[in-house]
Write a protein that holds these residues in place. Sequence first.
Motif, mmCIF file in Angstrom:
data_model
loop_
_atom_site.group_PDB
_atom_site.id
_atom_site.type_symbol
_atom_site.label_atom_id
_atom_site.label_comp_id
_atom_site.label_asym_id
_atom_site.label_seq_id
_atom_site.Cartn_x
_atom_site.Cartn_y
_atom_site.Cartn_z
ATOM 1 N N ASN A 1 -14.802 5.452 -8.264
ATOM 2 C CA ASN A 1 -15.868 5.318 -7.231
ATOM 3 C C ASN A 1 -15.562 4.832 -5.655
ATOM 4 O O ASN A 1 -16.123 4.083 -5.121
ATOM 5 N N ASP A 2 -14.616 5.581 -5.148
ATOM 6 C CA ASP A 2 -14.213 5.543 -3.781
ATOM 7 C C ASP A 2 -14.185 6.827 -2.995
ATOM 8 O O ASP A 2 -13.358 7.184 -2.406
ATOM 9 N N ALA A 3 -15.576 7.470 -2.965
ATOM 10 C CA ALA A 3 -15.674 8.835 -2.572
ATOM 11 C C ALA A 3 -15.305 8.449 -0.922
ATOM 12 O O ALA A 3 -15.740 7.496 -0.576
ATOM 13 N N PRO A 4 -15.062 9.613 -0.289
ATOM 14 C CA PRO A 4 -14.994 11.152 -0.839
ATOM 15 C C PRO A 4 -13.959 11.492 -1.401
ATOM 16 O O PRO A 4 -13.588 12.386 -2.209
ATOM 17 N N LEU A 5 -12.639 10.642 -1.367
ATOM 18 C CA LEU A 5 -11.128 11.204 -2.026
ATOM 19 C C LEU A 5 -10.556 10.489 -2.978
ATOM 20 O O LEU A 5 -9.847 10.607 -3.771
ATOM 21 N N ASN A 6 -11.329 9.178 -3.169
ATOM 22 C CA ASN A 6 -10.869 8.342 -4.436
ATOM 23 C C ASN A 6 -9.379 8.222 -4.403
ATOM 24 O O ASN A 6 -8.704 8.838 -5.576
ATOM 25 N N LEU A 7 -8.818 7.658 -3.277
ATOM 26 C CA LEU A 7 -7.240 7.711 -3.280
ATOM 27 C C LEU A 7 -6.619 6.474 -4.158
ATOM 28 O O LEU A 7 -7.388 5.490 -4.204
ATOM 29 N N PHE A 8 -5.517 6.882 -4.511
ATOM 30 C CA PHE A 8 -4.966 5.860 -5.534
ATOM 31 C C PHE A 8 -4.237 4.871 -4.587
ATOM 32 O O PHE A 8 -3.221 5.263 -3.911
ATOM 33 N N GLY A 9 -4.501 3.617 -4.664
ATOM 34 C CA GLY A 9 -4.008 2.472 -4.076
ATOM 35 C C GLY A 9 -3.703 1.344 -4.997
ATOM 36 O O GLY A 9 -4.070 1.310 -6.229
ATOM 37 N N GLU A 10 -3.408 0.083 -4.613
ATOM 38 C CA GLU A 10 -3.153 -0.894 -5.473
ATOM 39 C C GLU A 10 -4.568 -1.367 -5.982
ATOM 40 O O GLU A 10 -4.780 -1.599 -7.255
ATOM 41 N N GLU A 11 -5.572 -1.491 -5.273
ATOM 42 C CA GLU A 11 -6.954 -1.665 -5.610
ATOM 43 C C GLU A 11 -7.378 -0.844 -6.627
ATOM 44 O O GLU A 11 -8.104 -1.263 -7.945
ATOM 45 N N LEU A 12 -7.366 0.436 -6.414
ATOM 46 C CA LEU A 12 -7.993 1.561 -7.523
ATOM 47 C C LEU A 12 -7.243 1.294 -8.745
ATOM 48 O O LEU A 12 -7.643 1.176 -9.842
ATOM 49 N N MET A 13 -5.854 1.162 -8.826
ATOM 50 C CA MET A 13 -5.131 1.224 -10.026
ATOM 51 C C MET A 13 -5.265 -0.065 -10.704
ATOM 52 O O MET A 13 -5.355 -0.106 -11.910
ATOM 53 N N ALA A 14 -5.718 -1.229 -10.082
ATOM 54 C CA ALA A 14 -6.136 -2.326 -10.658
ATOM 55 C C ALA A 14 -7.475 -2.436 -11.290
ATOM 56 O O ALA A 14 -7.487 -2.669 -12.484
ATOM 57 N N ASP A 15 -8.376 -1.669 -10.707
ATOM 58 C CA ASP A 15 -9.727 -1.311 -11.214
ATOM 59 C C ASP A 15 -9.559 -0.368 -12.374
ATOM 60 O O ASP A 15 -10.301 -0.345 -13.573
ATOM 61 N N LEU A 16 -8.673 0.697 -12.307
ATOM 62 C CA LEU A 16 -8.493 1.671 -13.468
ATOM 63 C C LEU A 16 -7.940 0.927 -14.540
ATOM 64 O O LEU A 16 -8.572 0.947 -15.954
ATOM 65 N N ALA A 17 -6.938 -0.051 -14.392
ATOM 66 C CA ALA A 17 -6.482 -0.769 -15.394
ATOM 67 C C ALA A 17 -7.453 -1.452 -16.146
ATOM 68 O O ALA A 17 -7.691 -1.568 -17.355
ATOM 69 N N ILE B 1 0.766 3.287 0.956
ATOM 70 C CA ILE B 1 1.653 2.177 -0.117
ATOM 71 C C ILE B 1 2.921 2.538 -0.299
ATOM 72 O O ILE B 1 3.730 1.511 -0.974
ATOM 73 N N PHE B 2 3.149 3.743 0.255
ATOM 74 C CA PHE B 2 4.793 4.102 0.122
ATOM 75 C C PHE B 2 5.748 3.809 1.139
ATOM 76 O O PHE B 2 6.910 3.698 1.129
ATOM 77 N N GLN B 3 5.058 3.507 2.405
ATOM 78 C CA GLN B 3 5.946 3.195 3.682
ATOM 79 C C GLN B 3 6.630 2.177 3.668
ATOM 80 O O GLN B 3 6.152 0.949 3.391
ATOM 81 N N GLY B 4 7.817 2.386 3.828
ATOM 82 C CA GLY B 4 8.826 1.200 3.905
ATOM 83 C C GLY B 4 9.135 0.655 2.508
ATOM 84 O O GLY B 4 9.888 -0.620 2.640
ATOM 85 N N ARG B 5 8.789 0.944 1.731
ATOM 86 C CA ARG B 5 9.195 0.549 0.146
ATOM 87 C C ARG B 5 10.274 0.668 -0.242
ATOM 88 O O ARG B 5 10.978 1.846 -0.185
ATOM 89 N N SER B 6 11.047 -0.220 -0.861
ATOM 90 C CA SER B 6 12.280 -0.069 -1.619
ATOM 91 C C SER B 6 12.349 0.346 -2.591
ATOM 92 O O SER B 6 11.107 0.471 -3.549
ATOM 93 N N ALA B 7 13.430 1.027 -3.410
ATOM 94 C CA ALA B 7 13.370 1.408 -4.632
ATOM 95 C C ALA B 7 13.110 0.470 -5.767
ATOM 96 O O ALA B 7 12.466 0.804 -6.598
ATOM 97 N N GLN B 8 13.538 -0.611 -5.540
ATOM 98 C CA GLN B 8 13.300 -1.789 -6.522
ATOM 99 C C GLN B 8 11.542 -2.009 -6.457
ATOM 100 O O GLN B 8 11.065 -2.393 -7.527
ATOM 101 N N SER B 9 11.016 -2.203 -5.255
ATOM 102 C CA SER B 9 9.513 -2.432 -5.298
ATOM 103 C C SER B 9 8.944 -1.216 -5.979
ATOM 104 O O SER B 9 7.910 -1.440 -6.381
ATOM 105 N N ALA B 10 9.450 -0.073 -5.751
ATOM 106 C CA ALA B 10 8.643 1.168 -6.207
ATOM 107 C C ALA B 10 8.768 1.071 -7.748
ATOM 108 O O ALA B 10 7.835 1.415 -8.469
#
Length: 264
Positions: free
Chosen positions: A19-35, A66-75
């Motif tokens: 419910n985040d039109a127009p693109l319904n992009l996946f980020g931390e908030e959308l994933m938390a809501d999906l869970a 959400i990917f920018q500058g993220r380390s492998a461990q954080s990912a």
Amino acid sequence: MGNMVTFEREGDVGVLMLNDAPLNLFGEELMADLARAVDEALASGCRAAVVCAAGPHFSGGANVAIFQGRSAQSAKEMFAAYLPVIHKMEEAPFPFVAAVQGLCLAAGLELALACDMIFAAQSARFSQVEALIGATTFLGGAQRLANRCGDARAREVVYTADIYDAATFERWNIVNRIVPDEILFAETLAFARSLAEGPARAHAVTKKMLHRFCDAGLRAADEVVLSDSVALFETEDMQGGVARILEKGGAKRARYGKKQFAGR
């Protein structure tokens, strides 16, 4: 809690909507809501579920910020939290059916692939675009594509990051049905209702058996026959179904209905 993904009941069918039109992009908030929405569906007692999206597109994939500058461990920590949502959908004791319109990219496609079946609108366009940013599928897209269409096609989809229409994905056995955009939700909901009116416990065993096959092959799936399938003999659903066949002589296939199949 946010409302980027909502959950509602339509009778015995649960409806999870991005419910985040127009693109319904996946980020931390959308994933938390999906869970949260998946957990609500599992706790609701629904017998089937539809995964759909508001707006012109199912999903444009991840919000790459959400990917920018993220380390492998954080990912690793991030996806270790996200993958169990996919697993819960696959292990749920009822079928999920995705209703996909417009763009269905990257994480959006991976969400659709977590469903038992995919209904696609004629407008639907699919892609695993991760290669465009030097990445691969992080929510299991490559392997779930391979389960549906074989490893050679899965490699093609993921390596090329090309965009495919619904007809191609239907031909490759990734999409189950193509329907006009204007009736996509109605058709998907009607199909989910037909599943919900069927033998829910039997569907749950079938789902488990097929996932065991995909994970470990024929012999492992055969073990589910002895561990789970035989228990259906002691259900009212199966014994009532056998009695109806004997009574009617098996000449006509009975239509599903809650009076026939009430078990969970």
